[in-house]
Design an enzyme around this catalytic site. Structure first.
Site, PDB file in Angstrom:
ATOM      1  N   HIS A  10      -1.679 -34.230 -13.297  1.00  0.00           N
ATOM      2  CA  HIS A  10      -0.742 -33.505 -14.522  1.00  0.00           C
ATOM      3  C   HIS A  10       0.159 -34.480 -15.586  1.00  0.00           C
ATOM      4  CE1 HIS A  10      -0.698 -29.059 -12.668  1.00  0.00           C
ATOM      5  NE2 HIS A  10      -1.116 -29.743 -11.825  1.00  0.00           N
TER       6      HIS A  10
ATOM      7  N   ASP B 288      -5.015 -24.230 -10.303  1.00  0.00           N
ATOM      8  CA  ASP B 288      -5.457 -25.117 -11.576  1.00  0.00           C
ATOM      9  C   ASP B 288      -6.179 -27.018 -11.144  1.00  0.00           C
ATOM     10  OD1 ASP B 288      -3.176 -25.867  -9.373  1.00  0.00           O
ATOM     11  OD2 ASP B 288      -2.437 -27.464 -11.447  1.00  0.00           O
ATOM     12  N   HIS B 289      -7.142 -26.321  -9.773  1.00  0.00           N
ATOM     13  CA  HIS B 289      -7.644 -27.912  -9.231  1.00  0.00           C
ATOM     14  C   HIS B 289      -9.534 -26.893  -8.965  1.00  0.00           C
ATOM     15  CE1 HIS B 289      -4.304 -30.142  -9.556  1.00  0.00           C
ATOM     16  NE2 HIS B 289      -3.635 -29.739  -9.209  1.00  0.00           N
TER      17      HIS B 289
ATOM     18  N   HIS C 104      -5.490 -25.580  -4.874  1.00  0.00           N
ATOM     19  CA  HIS C 104      -4.967 -24.371  -5.982  1.00  0.00           C
ATOM     20  C   HIS C 104      -6.049 -24.503  -7.257  1.00  0.00           C
ATOM     21  CE1 HIS C 104      -0.949 -25.864  -4.082  1.00  0.00           C
ATOM     22  NE2 HIS C 104      -1.279 -25.270  -4.146  1.00  0.00           N
TER      23      HIS C 104
ATOM     24  N   HIS D 286       1.316 -31.751  -0.344  1.00  0.00           N
ATOM     25  CA  HIS D 286       1.464 -30.659  -1.296  1.00  0.00           C
ATOM     26  C   HIS D 286       0.294 -29.899  -0.690  1.00  0.00           C
ATOM     27  CE1 HIS D 286       1.017 -28.811  -5.747  1.00  0.00           C
ATOM     28  NE2 HIS D 286       0.002 -29.172  -5.181  1.00  0.00           N
TER      29      HIS D 286
ATOM     30  N   ASP E 233      -2.314 -34.127  -7.362  1.00  0.00           N
ATOM     31  CA  ASP E 233      -1.642 -33.275  -7.141  1.00  0.00           C
ATOM     32  C   ASP E 233      -0.060 -34.384  -5.715  1.00  0.00           C
ATOM     33  OD1 ASP E 233      -1.763 -32.254  -9.137  1.00  0.00           O
ATOM     34  OD2 ASP E 233      -1.511 -30.590  -8.454  1.00  0.00           O
TER      35      ASP E 233
ATOM     36  N   HIS F 151      -7.485 -30.445  -3.464  1.00  0.00           N
ATOM     37  CA  HIS F 151      -7.816 -29.300  -3.126  1.00  0.00           C
ATOM     38  C   HIS F 151      -7.337 -28.240  -3.677  1.00  0.00           C
ATOM     39  CE1 HIS F 151      -4.469 -30.466  -5.997  1.00  0.00           C
ATOM     40  NE2 HIS F 151      -3.697 -29.098  -5.536  1.00  0.00           N
TER      41      HIS F 151
HETATM   42 FE    FE Z   1      -1.713 -28.944  -9.797  1.00  0.00          FE
HETATM   43 ZN    ZN Z   2      -1.551 -28.461  -6.723  1.00  0.00          ZN
END
Ligand code: FE
Ligand code: ZN
Length: 241
Positions: free
Chosen positions: A170, A60-61, A58, A113, A132, A56
């Site tokens: 995570h 952090d991805h 985001h 998400h 996530d 996805h």
């Molecule tokens: Fe994440």
């Molecule tokens: Zn995420």
């Protein structure tokens, strides 16, 4: 087994993953939380990166996409939404197949998400990278979708073979366990939670998990239906454990 997975910690509580098709030597990384950590993991393994698989958009991805592509020339595969932060070489959606050497991944639409979130499942090895969407004893926050969409996504993942290794993005498991214990006092959950707390004290990861284990003990997969699921997710959003 034809795939080898290497898992490593990134940022505060993310995991990065490298996956290698042993027959061909082709390597993918799943998500790019941190370019330096991914490049270091490649170096440590002695592997060359062919492909980035994003779950996805985001940061952090997908935040490391540009730097990793610049360093390795890897092609970037992910849902269209990733173009919000970096260009894609191939946009994928539910039902698509991604070929890595002699292995294949099925793209499973798992929105909720984020709207376009996808998971990657390798049927040859029963390995799933779920970003996530599904966590050990938890599930992702619903930022863009609806509870109904997230419930549908979790139900699709729950239908994978029970021995599927589930690589969540995570290390949230101890906090998830505290919430799970607040809604379920079953012995199966209690003993799993104890093992999780002990593993975290030892600094050990609790990822990967399996579909079978999550179906037994994850309160979000054990919800009676979408309304029950929505109520649980709302309770978790404000839980202070
Ligand atoms: Fe994440
Ligand atoms: Zn995420």
């Amino acid at each position: 087994m034809t795939l080898t997975v290497r898992q490593f910690a990134c940022l505060a509580d993310n995991y990065g993953f490298l996956v290698r098709d042993e027959a061909s030597g082709a390597v993918a990384c799943v998500d790019t939380p941190e370019a330096d950590a991914v490049l270091q993991a490649l170096k440590a393994a002695g592997w060359e990166l062919d492909m980035i698989l994003n779950t996805h958009w985001h940061p952090d991805h997908a935040g490391g996409n540009a730097a990793i592509k610049a360093a390795t020339g890897a092609s970037i595969v992910g849902p269209e939404e990733v173009t919000r932060i970096a260009p894609l070489d191939r946009a994928v959606t539910d039902g698509d197949i991604v070929i890595l050497g002699e292995s294949r991944f099925e793209v499973i639409g798992s929105g909720g998400h984020t709207l376009g979130h996808v998971a990657y499942f390798a049927p040859s090895d029963h390995v799933a990278f779920v970003g996530d969407t599904l966590f050990a004893l938890g599930c992702g926050r619903i930022f863009e979708g609806t509870p109904a969409q997230m419930w549908q996504s979790l139900s699709r993942l729950a239908a994978l073979p029970e021995d599927t290794s589930v690589y969540c993005a995570h290390e949230y498991t101890a906090a998830n366990a505290r919430f799970a214990l607040s809604v379920d006092q079953s012995p199966a959950l209690r003993s799993r939670a104890d093992a999780i707390f002990a593993a975290r004290v030892r600094g050990e990861p609790t990822v990967p998990t399996t579909i079978g284990l999550e179906k037994q003990t994850n309160p979000f997969l054990r919800a009676a239906g979408v309304d029950d699921f929505a109520a649980l997710r709302a309770a978790k959003d404000v839980f202070k454990g």
